[in-house]
Write a protein that holds these residues in place. Structure first.
Motif, PDB file in Angstrom:
ATOM      1  N   TRP A 155      41.506  30.590  33.158  1.00  0.00           N
ATOM      2  CA  TRP A 155      42.768  29.901  33.399  1.00  0.00           C
ATOM      3  C   TRP A 155      42.770  28.453  32.919  1.00  0.00           C
ATOM      4  N   LYS A 161      48.830  29.434  34.808  1.00  0.00           N
ATOM      5  CA  LYS A 161      47.926  29.823  35.892  1.00  0.00           C
ATOM      6  C   LYS A 161      47.125  28.624  36.408  1.00  0.00           C
ATOM      7  N   LYS A 164      48.612  26.628  39.218  1.00  0.00           N
ATOM      8  CA  LYS A 164      48.570  27.205  40.566  1.00  0.00           C
ATOM      9  C   LYS A 164      47.368  26.734  41.368  1.00  0.00           C
ATOM     10  N   ILE A 165      46.314  26.300  40.667  1.00  0.00           N
ATOM     11  CA  ILE A 165      45.073  25.973  41.379  1.00  0.00           C
ATOM     12  C   ILE A 165      44.596  24.542  41.166  1.00  0.00           C
ATOM     13  N   ILE A 243      40.454  28.427  45.834  1.00  0.00           N
ATOM     14  CA  ILE A 243      41.245  29.006  44.748  1.00  0.00           C
ATOM     15  C   ILE A 243      41.938  30.274  45.200  1.00  0.00           C
ATOM     16  N   THR A 244      41.208  31.133  45.880  1.00  0.00           N
ATOM     17  CA  THR A 244      41.824  32.400  46.298  1.00  0.00           C
ATOM     18  C   THR A 244      42.951  32.168  47.303  1.00  0.00           C
ATOM     19  N   CYS A 247      46.066  31.039  45.514  1.00  0.00           N
ATOM     20  CA  CYS A 247      46.697  32.150  44.792  1.00  0.00           C
ATOM     21  C   CYS A 247      47.254  33.209  45.735  1.00  0.00           C
ATOM     22  N   ARG A 250      45.101  36.611  46.324  1.00  0.00           N
ATOM     23  CA  ARG A 250      45.281  37.714  45.373  1.00  0.00           C
ATOM     24  C   ARG A 250      43.970  38.405  45.018  1.00  0.00           C
TER      25      ARG A 250
END
Length: 335
Positions: A155, A161, A164-165, A243-244, A247, A250
Protein backbone atom coordinates in the motif's frame (compact mmCIF):
# COMPACT_ATOMS: atom_id res chain seq x y z
CA UNK A 1 -0.21 -51.61 9.03
CA UNK A 2 -1.88 -48.54 10.54
CA UNK A 3 -1.88 -45.14 8.83
CA UNK A 4 -2.05 -42.07 11.02
CA UNK A 5 -4.02 -39.49 9.08
CA UNK A 6 -6.47 -36.66 9.51
CA UNK A 7 -7.31 -33.17 8.32
CA UNK A 8 -5.63 -31.67 11.38
CA UNK A 9 -2.35 -33.48 10.87
CA UNK A 10 0.58 -31.49 9.53
CA UNK A 11 2.30 -34.58 8.12
CA UNK A 12 1.32 -38.15 7.29
CA UNK A 13 2.96 -40.79 9.48
CA UNK A 14 3.11 -44.20 7.81
CA UNK A 15 4.58 -47.19 9.70
CA UNK A 16 6.89 -49.11 7.37
CA UNK A 17 7.03 -52.88 6.97
CA UNK A 18 10.55 -53.22 8.33
CA UNK A 19 12.44 -52.26 11.45
CA UNK A 20 9.82 -50.38 13.47
CA UNK A 21 10.41 -47.26 11.36
CA UNK A 22 7.89 -44.72 10.07
CA UNK A 23 7.80 -42.64 6.91
CA UNK A 24 6.82 -39.05 7.67
CA UNK A 25 6.01 -36.87 4.70
CA UNK A 26 4.44 -33.51 3.92
CA UNK A 27 3.90 -31.17 0.99
CA UNK A 28 2.98 -27.50 0.68
CA UNK A 29 3.17 -24.63 -1.81
CA UNK A 30 2.14 -20.98 -2.05
CA UNK A 31 2.17 -17.87 -4.18
CA UNK A 32 5.00 -15.40 -3.50
CA UNK A 33 4.13 -12.71 -0.96
CA UNK A 34 7.40 -10.76 -0.86
CA UNK A 35 9.28 -8.93 -3.60
CA UNK A 36 12.67 -10.59 -3.13
CA UNK A 37 12.84 -13.83 -5.19
CA UNK A 38 15.66 -15.29 -3.08
CA UNK A 39 13.70 -14.74 0.15
CA UNK A 40 10.62 -16.17 -1.54
CA UNK A 41 12.55 -19.40 -2.06
CA UNK A 42 13.73 -19.48 1.54
CA UNK A 43 10.22 -18.84 2.85
CA UNK A 44 8.79 -21.60 0.66
CA UNK A 45 11.30 -24.13 1.97
CA UNK A 46 10.79 -23.07 5.60
CA UNK A 47 7.05 -23.39 5.07
CA UNK A 48 7.35 -26.99 3.85
CA UNK A 49 9.75 -28.06 6.61
CA UNK A 50 7.53 -26.55 9.32
CA UNK A 51 5.07 -29.41 8.95
CA UNK A 52 7.82 -31.82 10.03
CA UNK A 53 9.02 -29.48 12.77
CA UNK A 54 5.47 -29.27 14.14
CA UNK A 55 5.80 -32.98 14.97
CA UNK A 56 9.09 -32.47 16.76
CA UNK A 57 11.08 -33.86 13.83
CA UNK A 58 14.40 -32.07 13.39
CA UNK A 59 15.94 -34.07 10.54
CA UNK A 60 14.72 -34.31 6.96
CA UNK A 61 16.12 -37.00 4.66
CA UNK A 62 15.08 -35.48 1.35
CA UNK A 63 13.23 -32.61 -0.28
CA UNK A 64 11.63 -32.14 -3.69
CA UNK A 65 10.90 -28.71 -5.14
CA UNK A 66 7.65 -27.79 -6.89
CA UNK A 67 7.99 -24.78 -9.14
CA UNK A 68 5.55 -22.99 -11.41
CA UNK A 69 6.96 -20.43 -13.85
CA UNK A 70 4.51 -17.74 -14.90
CA UNK A 71 3.72 -17.68 -18.60
CA UNK A 72 3.50 -13.88 -18.30
CA UNK A 73 7.24 -13.63 -17.60
CA UNK A 74 9.57 -12.88 -20.49
CA UNK A 75 12.82 -14.76 -20.99
CA UNK A 76 14.93 -12.14 -19.21
CA UNK A 77 12.65 -12.17 -16.16
CA UNK A 78 12.71 -15.96 -16.02
CA UNK A 79 16.49 -16.07 -16.22
CA UNK A 80 16.88 -13.53 -13.41
CA UNK A 81 14.07 -14.46 -11.02
CA UNK A 82 13.70 -18.24 -11.08
CA UNK A 83 17.35 -19.11 -10.30
CA UNK A 84 17.20 -16.82 -7.26
CA UNK A 85 14.04 -18.54 -6.00
CA UNK A 86 15.65 -21.94 -6.51
CA UNK A 87 18.82 -20.84 -4.70
CA UNK A 88 16.79 -19.52 -1.76
CA UNK A 89 14.94 -22.82 -1.48
CA UNK A 90 18.15 -24.86 -1.67
CA UNK A 91 19.97 -22.65 0.85
CA UNK A 92 17.16 -23.00 3.39
CA UNK A 93 17.13 -26.77 2.85
CA UNK A 94 20.87 -26.86 3.48
CA UNK A 95 20.40 -24.84 6.66
CA UNK A 96 17.88 -27.46 7.73
CA UNK A 97 20.43 -30.23 7.19
CA UNK A 98 18.85 -31.65 4.07
CA UNK A 99 19.05 -31.30 0.30
CA UNK A 100 16.82 -30.96 -2.74
CA UNK A 101 17.23 -33.94 -5.07
CA UNK A 102 14.48 -33.36 -7.61
CA UNK A 103 11.02 -31.98 -8.20
CA UNK A 104 8.75 -30.71 -10.93
CA UNK A 105 8.60 -27.48 -12.94
CA UNK A 106 5.57 -26.35 -14.95
CA UNK A 107 4.38 -23.30 -16.88
CA UNK A 108 1.38 -21.66 -15.26
CA UNK A 109 -0.42 -18.29 -15.20
CA UNK A 110 1.08 -17.66 -11.76
CA UNK A 111 4.38 -18.13 -9.99
CA UNK A 112 4.03 -20.92 -7.41
CA UNK A 113 6.74 -22.47 -5.28
CA UNK A 114 6.67 -25.27 -2.75
CA UNK A 115 7.92 -28.76 -2.17
CA UNK A 116 7.82 -32.13 -0.48
CA UNK A 117 9.74 -33.09 2.67
CA UNK A 118 10.34 -36.72 3.60
CA UNK A 119 12.00 -38.47 6.52
CA UNK A 120 12.21 -42.05 7.81
CA UNK A 121 12.48 -42.05 11.58
CA UNK A 122 12.19 -43.95 14.84
CA UNK A 123 9.06 -43.52 17.01
CA UNK A 124 10.99 -41.45 19.55
CA UNK A 125 11.90 -38.87 16.89
CA UNK A 126 8.38 -37.51 16.43
CA UNK A 127 5.64 -36.29 18.76
CA UNK A 128 2.09 -37.11 17.76
CA UNK A 129 -0.08 -33.97 18.11
CA UNK A 130 -2.75 -35.51 20.32
CA UNK A 131 -1.68 -35.59 23.98
CA UNK A 132 -2.58 -32.18 25.43
CA UNK A 133 -4.06 -32.30 28.94
CA UNK A 134 -5.88 -29.77 31.12
CA UNK A 135 -3.35 -27.49 32.76
CA UNK A 136 -1.02 -27.35 29.77
CA UNK A 137 0.10 -23.98 28.45
CA UNK A 138 0.03 -22.76 24.84
CA UNK A 139 3.27 -21.31 23.45
CA UNK A 140 3.79 -19.56 20.09
CA UNK A 141 7.24 -19.22 18.49
CA UNK A 142 6.76 -16.48 15.86
CA UNK A 143 4.77 -13.22 15.92
CA UNK A 144 1.50 -12.83 14.05
CA UNK A 145 0.72 -10.17 11.46
CA UNK A 146 2.77 -11.23 8.44
CA UNK A 147 -0.13 -10.82 6.01
CA UNK A 148 -0.90 -7.36 7.34
CA UNK A 149 2.75 -6.33 7.05
CA UNK A 150 3.00 -7.56 3.46
CA UNK A 151 -0.23 -5.81 2.47
CA UNK A 152 0.74 -2.57 4.18
CA UNK A 153 4.04 -2.61 2.31
CA UNK A 154 2.20 -2.94 -0.99
CA UNK A 155 0.00 0.00 0.00
CA UNK A 156 2.99 2.34 0.24
CA UNK A 157 2.60 2.81 -3.53
CA UNK A 158 -1.21 2.95 -3.48
CA UNK A 159 -2.35 6.41 -2.27
CA UNK A 160 -5.98 5.37 -1.83
CA UNK A 161 -5.12 2.52 0.53
CA UNK A 162 -2.20 4.29 2.20
CA UNK A 163 -4.53 7.14 3.20
CA UNK A 164 -6.54 4.66 5.28
CA UNK A 165 -3.60 3.82 7.54
CA UNK A 166 -1.19 6.77 7.39
CA UNK A 167 -2.58 8.29 10.59
CA UNK A 168 -1.66 5.21 12.66
CA UNK A 169 1.63 4.15 11.08
CA UNK A 170 4.64 5.74 9.39
CA UNK A 171 6.37 4.59 6.22
CA UNK A 172 9.36 3.62 8.33
CA UNK A 173 7.10 1.52 10.59
CA UNK A 174 5.76 -0.32 7.54
CA UNK A 175 9.22 -0.93 6.09
CA UNK A 176 10.47 -2.32 9.40
CA UNK A 177 7.38 -4.51 9.83
CA UNK A 178 7.77 -5.83 6.27
CA UNK A 179 11.41 -6.72 6.87
CA UNK A 180 10.50 -8.40 10.16
CA UNK A 181 7.72 -10.38 8.48
CA UNK A 182 10.04 -11.47 5.67
CA UNK A 183 12.83 -12.66 7.96
CA UNK A 184 10.34 -14.29 10.35
CA UNK A 185 8.71 -16.24 7.52
CA UNK A 186 12.12 -17.34 6.24
CA UNK A 187 13.29 -18.58 9.67
CA UNK A 188 13.21 -22.33 10.26
CA UNK A 189 11.24 -23.73 13.20
CA UNK A 190 13.93 -26.37 13.71
CA UNK A 191 15.15 -25.09 17.08
CA UNK A 192 11.60 -25.06 18.44
CA UNK A 193 11.13 -28.63 17.18
CA UNK A 194 14.23 -29.77 19.06
CA UNK A 195 13.13 -28.05 22.27
CA UNK A 196 9.75 -29.75 22.06
CA UNK A 197 11.55 -32.94 23.13
CA UNK A 198 13.62 -31.21 25.81
CA UNK A 199 10.56 -29.73 27.49
CA UNK A 200 8.14 -32.63 26.98
CA UNK A 201 5.68 -31.07 24.51
CA UNK A 202 2.31 -32.82 24.33
CA UNK A 203 1.16 -31.55 20.91
CA UNK A 204 1.93 -28.90 18.31
CA UNK A 205 1.02 -27.49 14.92
CA UNK A 206 2.39 -24.72 12.71
CA UNK A 207 0.40 -21.53 12.15
CA UNK A 208 -0.21 -20.80 8.47
CA UNK A 209 -3.21 -20.16 6.22
CA UNK A 210 -6.02 -20.70 8.75
CA UNK A 211 -4.64 -18.13 11.20
CA UNK A 212 -3.83 -18.73 14.85
CA UNK A 213 -7.45 -19.54 15.77
CA UNK A 214 -8.06 -21.90 12.86
CA UNK A 215 -4.95 -23.92 13.57
CA UNK A 216 -5.66 -23.95 17.30
CA UNK A 217 -9.10 -25.35 16.54
CA UNK A 218 -7.67 -28.02 14.24
CA UNK A 219 -5.17 -29.03 16.91
CA UNK A 220 -7.83 -29.13 19.63
CA UNK A 221 -9.92 -31.53 17.54
CA UNK A 222 -7.02 -34.01 17.40
CA UNK A 223 -6.64 -34.40 21.15
CA UNK A 224 -7.29 -37.68 22.95
CA UNK A 225 -8.47 -35.91 26.10
CA UNK A 226 -11.56 -33.72 26.34
CA UNK A 227 -9.80 -30.37 26.26
CA UNK A 228 -10.25 -26.88 24.86
CA UNK A 229 -7.70 -24.17 24.11
CA UNK A 230 -8.14 -20.62 25.38
CA UNK A 231 -5.93 -17.90 23.90
CA UNK A 232 -5.31 -14.84 26.09
CA UNK A 233 -2.33 -13.15 24.38
CA UNK A 234 -1.60 -12.28 20.75
CA UNK A 235 2.06 -11.47 19.93
CA UNK A 236 1.83 -9.23 16.86
CA UNK A 237 4.46 -7.41 14.80
CA UNK A 238 4.47 -3.82 16.07
CA UNK A 239 1.84 -1.47 14.59
CA UNK A 240 0.06 -4.23 12.68
CA UNK A 241 -2.78 -4.29 15.22
CA UNK A 242 -3.26 -0.54 14.69
CA UNK A 243 -3.38 -1.04 10.93
CA UNK A 244 -5.99 -3.77 11.11
CA UNK A 245 -8.15 -1.59 13.39
CA UNK A 246 -7.80 1.37 11.00
CA UNK A 247 -9.06 -0.89 8.21
CA UNK A 248 -12.13 -1.97 10.15
CA UNK A 249 -10.56 -5.29 11.20
CA UNK A 250 -10.61 -6.41 7.55
CA UNK A 251 -7.69 -8.79 8.10
CA UNK A 252 -9.22 -10.61 11.07
CA UNK A 253 -5.89 -10.30 12.88
CA UNK A 254 -7.32 -9.63 16.34
CA UNK A 255 -9.93 -12.34 15.81
CA UNK A 256 -7.20 -14.89 15.02
CA UNK A 257 -8.31 -15.55 11.44
CA UNK A 258 -5.67 -13.57 9.54
CA UNK A 259 -3.63 -16.01 7.42
CA UNK A 260 0.07 -16.37 8.14
CA UNK A 261 2.77 -17.75 5.88
CA UNK A 262 5.47 -19.96 7.41
CA UNK A 263 4.35 -18.95 10.89
CA UNK A 264 5.54 -20.22 14.24
CA UNK A 265 4.78 -23.42 16.08
CA UNK A 266 1.81 -23.48 18.44
CA UNK A 267 2.91 -25.88 21.17
CA UNK A 268 1.12 -27.46 24.15
CA UNK A 269 3.61 -27.67 27.01
CA UNK A 270 3.34 -28.71 30.65
CA UNK A 271 2.77 -25.59 32.74
CA UNK A 272 6.02 -26.03 34.66
CA UNK A 273 8.01 -26.22 31.41
CA UNK A 274 6.54 -23.35 29.38
CA UNK A 275 8.51 -20.43 30.83
CA UNK A 276 11.72 -22.45 30.63
CA UNK A 277 11.03 -23.22 26.96
CA UNK A 278 10.50 -19.52 26.20
CA UNK A 279 13.73 -18.59 27.97
CA UNK A 280 15.79 -21.36 26.38
CA UNK A 281 14.77 -20.66 22.78
CA UNK A 282 16.11 -17.10 23.11
CA UNK A 283 19.56 -18.36 24.11
CA UNK A 284 22.37 -16.99 21.90
CA UNK A 285 23.61 -20.54 21.31
CA UNK A 286 20.72 -21.05 18.86
CA UNK A 287 21.51 -17.87 16.92
CA UNK A 288 19.59 -14.62 16.75
CA UNK A 289 15.90 -14.06 16.18
CA UNK A 290 14.30 -16.95 18.06
CA UNK A 291 11.38 -15.91 20.27
CA UNK A 292 8.46 -17.49 22.08
CA UNK A 293 5.45 -16.31 24.05
CA UNK A 294 2.99 -17.97 26.38
CA UNK A 295 -0.35 -17.17 24.76
CA UNK A 296 -2.97 -19.35 26.45
CA UNK A 297 -4.01 -22.41 28.38
CA UNK A 298 -5.47 -25.86 27.88
CA UNK A 299 -8.54 -26.57 29.98
CA UNK A 300 -11.15 -29.30 30.20
CA UNK A 301 -13.57 -28.88 27.33
CA UNK A 302 -15.07 -30.12 24.08
CA UNK A 303 -12.04 -30.03 21.73
CA UNK A 304 -12.55 -26.41 20.69
CA UNK A 305 -10.41 -23.28 20.68
CA UNK A 306 -11.30 -19.66 21.31
CA UNK A 307 -9.73 -16.25 21.87
CA UNK A 308 -10.98 -14.27 24.86
CA UNK A 309 -12.99 -11.11 24.14
CA UNK A 310 -10.17 -8.70 24.89
CA UNK A 311 -6.86 -10.49 24.39
CA UNK A 312 -3.64 -8.82 25.45
CA UNK A 313 -1.77 -7.54 22.39
CA UNK A 314 1.99 -8.02 22.70
CA UNK A 315 3.69 -5.55 20.35
CA UNK A 316 6.74 -7.33 18.94
CA UNK A 317 9.46 -4.87 17.98
CA UNK A 318 10.92 -5.54 14.52
CA UNK A 319 14.62 -6.32 14.41
CA UNK A 320 16.41 -3.15 13.41
CA UNK A 321 13.95 -0.85 15.18
CA UNK A 322 15.65 1.84 17.23
CA UNK A 323 13.34 1.68 20.25
CA UNK A 324 13.47 -1.42 22.40
CA UNK A 325 10.29 -2.78 23.93
CA UNK A 326 9.58 -5.42 26.52
CA UNK A 327 8.58 -8.52 24.57
CA UNK A 328 8.84 -10.87 27.53
CA UNK A 329 6.45 -13.76 27.81
CA UNK A 330 3.48 -13.76 30.10
CA UNK A 331 3.90 -16.13 32.99
CA UNK A 332 1.59 -19.15 33.21
CA UNK A 333 0.30 -17.83 36.51
CA UNK A 334 -0.95 -14.67 34.80
CA UNK A 335 -3.30 -16.59 32.52
Amino acid sequence: MFLYSGIGMDSCVIPLRHGGLSLVQTTDFFYPSVEDPYMTGRIACANVLSDLYAMGITECDNMLMLLSVSQKMNEEEREKIMPLMIKGFRDAAEEGGTSVTGGQTVINPWIIIGGVATVVCQPNEFIMPDSAVPGDVLVLTKPLGTQVAVNAHQWLDNPEKWNKIKLVVSREDVELAYQEAMFSMAALNRTAASLMHTFNAHAATDVTGFGILGHAQNLAKQQQCDVSFVIHNLPIIAKMAAITKACGNRFGLLQGTSPETSGGLLICLPREQAARFCAEIKSPKYGEGHQAWIIGIVEKGNRFARIIDKPRIIEVTPRGASTAQDNSSASPEAL
